[in-house]
Enzyme design. Structure first.
Site, PDB file in Angstrom:
ATOM      1  N   LYS A  58     -22.707  -3.370  -0.584  1.00  0.00           N
ATOM      2  CA  LYS A  58     -23.685  -2.381  -1.056  1.00  0.00           C
ATOM      3  C   LYS A  58     -25.071  -2.718  -0.525  1.00  0.00           C
ATOM      4  O   LYS A  58     -25.430  -3.910  -0.443  1.00  0.00           O
ATOM      5  CB  LYS A  58     -23.672  -2.380  -2.593  1.00  0.00           C
ATOM      6  CG  LYS A  58     -24.477  -1.265  -3.244  1.00  0.00           C
ATOM      7  CD  LYS A  58     -24.264  -1.267  -4.754  1.00  0.00           C
ATOM      8  CE  LYS A  58     -25.027  -0.155  -5.451  1.00  0.00           C
ATOM      9  NZ  LYS A  58     -24.742  -0.099  -6.906  1.00  0.00           N
ATOM     10  N   SER A 133     -23.345   4.342  -8.723  1.00  0.00           N
ATOM     11  CA  SER A 133     -24.186   4.293  -7.547  1.00  0.00           C
ATOM     12  C   SER A 133     -23.567   3.531  -6.372  1.00  0.00           C
ATOM     13  O   SER A 133     -24.066   3.640  -5.256  1.00  0.00           O
ATOM     14  CB  SER A 133     -25.531   3.656  -7.909  1.00  0.00           C
ATOM     15  OG  SER A 133     -25.354   2.293  -8.269  1.00  0.00           O
ATOM     16  N   SER A 157     -21.787   1.592 -12.320  1.00  0.00           N
ATOM     17  CA  SER A 157     -21.849   1.922 -10.894  1.00  0.00           C
ATOM     18  C   SER A 157     -20.711   1.401 -10.036  1.00  0.00           C
ATOM     19  O   SER A 157     -20.541   1.861  -8.910  1.00  0.00           O
ATOM     20  CB  SER A 157     -23.168   1.446 -10.312  1.00  0.00           C
ATOM     21  OG  SER A 157     -24.137   2.382 -10.632  1.00  0.00           O
TER      22      SER A 157
END
Ligand code: GLN
Length: 436
Positions: A58, A133, A157
């Site tokens: 990420k 996310s 997330s």
């Protein structure tokens, strides 16, 4: 296949379907040294636990030399000068970082649409959101661009997109994985965790990244995951099914059917469980997030790193900064933030009580199906996506989302929550569901 061959297979899939073809948009940057690194791994005599595993990261986790942009213009040109502790551990075990994954801007979002570099498509249903996310991390696993990925989970997330895209996503116990090198959203809730195609691979990655780190003062050692143990079948399990009505009854039914199958096959006991005050979770969460995120972003003043955050970010990030600045004004001292911390404690205690009686608590991961990319939904609806994932962040427990079936061809995840530092038992239970 060796690491280089596996890497090449994934790179060709990415070339076909990330920016062209299906246009998933999972990656923001590919690792330019990946082939060289793969060769080095292949030439080693004694290989680490992750040799041959290709991993996406990420964009809020620092990987030396790559761009931890947080999918924001603020850090668009920021090149990491060091490896986060989790990355160092992965490299030490010969895991190969294939690239940096797209995400909601600064991890603020539940749909994967707030990235300044465009939304991430759901590989299992191309016109729908991937969830967020950790949208790119999850989509890259789901689209078969890599074996596994790292995400971060503040309120869901990792689990939320894993549910929508049909993969396994783990939020480890709070403080059990070092956050050194994570550009955080909220210091009291964030946790880095693994995403993979199955439970065993996620356990493998977790076993590598977990543990105390002197660079992260809140990190703690937990019992090392025993990967063989996770494959074994857990006996005498008492399951609490969360007694909470959700709007989409089809999702509820899917989970309940899976549970009765498990109880029949494994002789597990199942009982409904109410967690008091759980309906306050979203309110408590956003209060904490607004304040902690506002405080954390004060370093992005345009002098040290990148651009001044307020000048360039999208509406969701700005809402949190302005909201957080208001709530933390001196005249409100103790009124909101500290109250929210007290309420967080209440939820933590409720879960602790529940785990005196149950081994795990099960619910849907997300209370609804994902919407169409670009469809306008209200802020409240967007925040509502995380109604079932936020409680375990507030309590600090571990939780995992595993695929549970499909509705209208869209994957639906089941969430398994266990008590703090029971990540091993949780993955063992998850693995048993996978075997059904
Ligand atoms: N969707 C939640 C939010 O917008 C959770 C984000 C996260 O877990 N990073 O804050």
């Amino acid at each position: 296949m060796n690491a280089k061959q596996i890497l090449k297979k994934y790179l060709s899939e990415i070339k076909k379907n990330d920016k062209s073809g299906k246009k998933i948009n999972a990656f923001l940057q590919l690792n330019p040294n990946a082939i060289e690194e793969a060769k080095k791994i292949d030439s080693k005599k004694n290989k680490g636990k992750l040799a041959g595993k290709i991993i996406a990261v990420k964009a809020n986790i620092n990987v030396k030399g790559l761009n931890a942009s947080c999918a924001s213009k603020t850090l668009e040109n920021y090149k990491s000068s060091y490896d986060a502790s989790v990355i160092k551990k992965i490299k030490d075990e010969d895991g190969l970082i294939i690239g940096i994954a797209n995400m909601d801007e600064f991890a603020c979002g539940s749909s994967g649409e707030t990235s300044v570099f465009g939304p991430v498509k759901n590989p299992q249903a191309l016109d729908l959101i991937s969830g967020g996310s950790s949208s790119g991390s999850v989509a890259s696993v789901s689209a078969d661009f890599c074996d596994m990925a790292l995400g971060s989970d503040t309120g869901g997330s990792i689990r939320n997109p894993s549910s929508h895209c049909g993969v396994v996503g783990v939020k480890p116990t709070y403080s059990s994985v070092s956050r050194y090198g994570l550009i955080d959203l909220s210091m009291s809730l964030d946790q880095i965790g693994p995403i993979a195609k199955n439970v065993s691979d996620s356990a493998l990655l977790l076993s590598v990244i977990q543990g105390k780190d002197e660079k992260d003062s809140i990190s703690q050692d937990s019992a090392k995951l025993n990967l063989k143990e996770i494959e074994k079948f857990p006996k005498n399990i008492k399951v609490g099914i969360l007694d909470l009505e959700i709007k989409d009854k089809r999702i509820q039914k899917l989970i309940e059917d899976k549970l009765s199958e498990a109880s029949k096959n494994y002789n597990w006991k199942i009982e409904k469980i109410k967690i008091r005050n759980i309906d306050l979770a979203i309110g408590i969460y956003y209060l904490l997030i607004y304040v902690e995120f506002f405080s954390g972003t004060r370093r992005f003043d345009g002098r040290r790193y990148g651009k001044k955050i307020e000048d360039v970010v999208g509406p969701e990030v700005l809402r949190r900064i302005l909201g957080g600045s208001e709530i933390s004004k001196a005249e409100y001292h103790g009124r909101y933030y500290h109250l929210a911390l007290k309420a967080k404690k209440l939820i933590e205690e409720e879960f602790a009580k529940a785990f005196e009686k149950f081994d795990c608590i099960i619910s849907p991961t997300v209370p609804r199906l994902p919407h169409k990319i670009g469809e306008k939904i209200s802020v409240e609806e967007m925040y509502g996506y995380d109604a079932l994932t936020i409680p375990s962040n507030l309590a600090g427990n571990c939780a995992v989302s595993i695929p549970c079936g499909k509705i209208e061809n869209v994957p639906v995840g089941m969430q398994i929550i266990c008590d703090k530092f029971q990540d091993g038992k949780m993955l063992q239970i998850a693995r048993s569901f996978e075997k059904l």
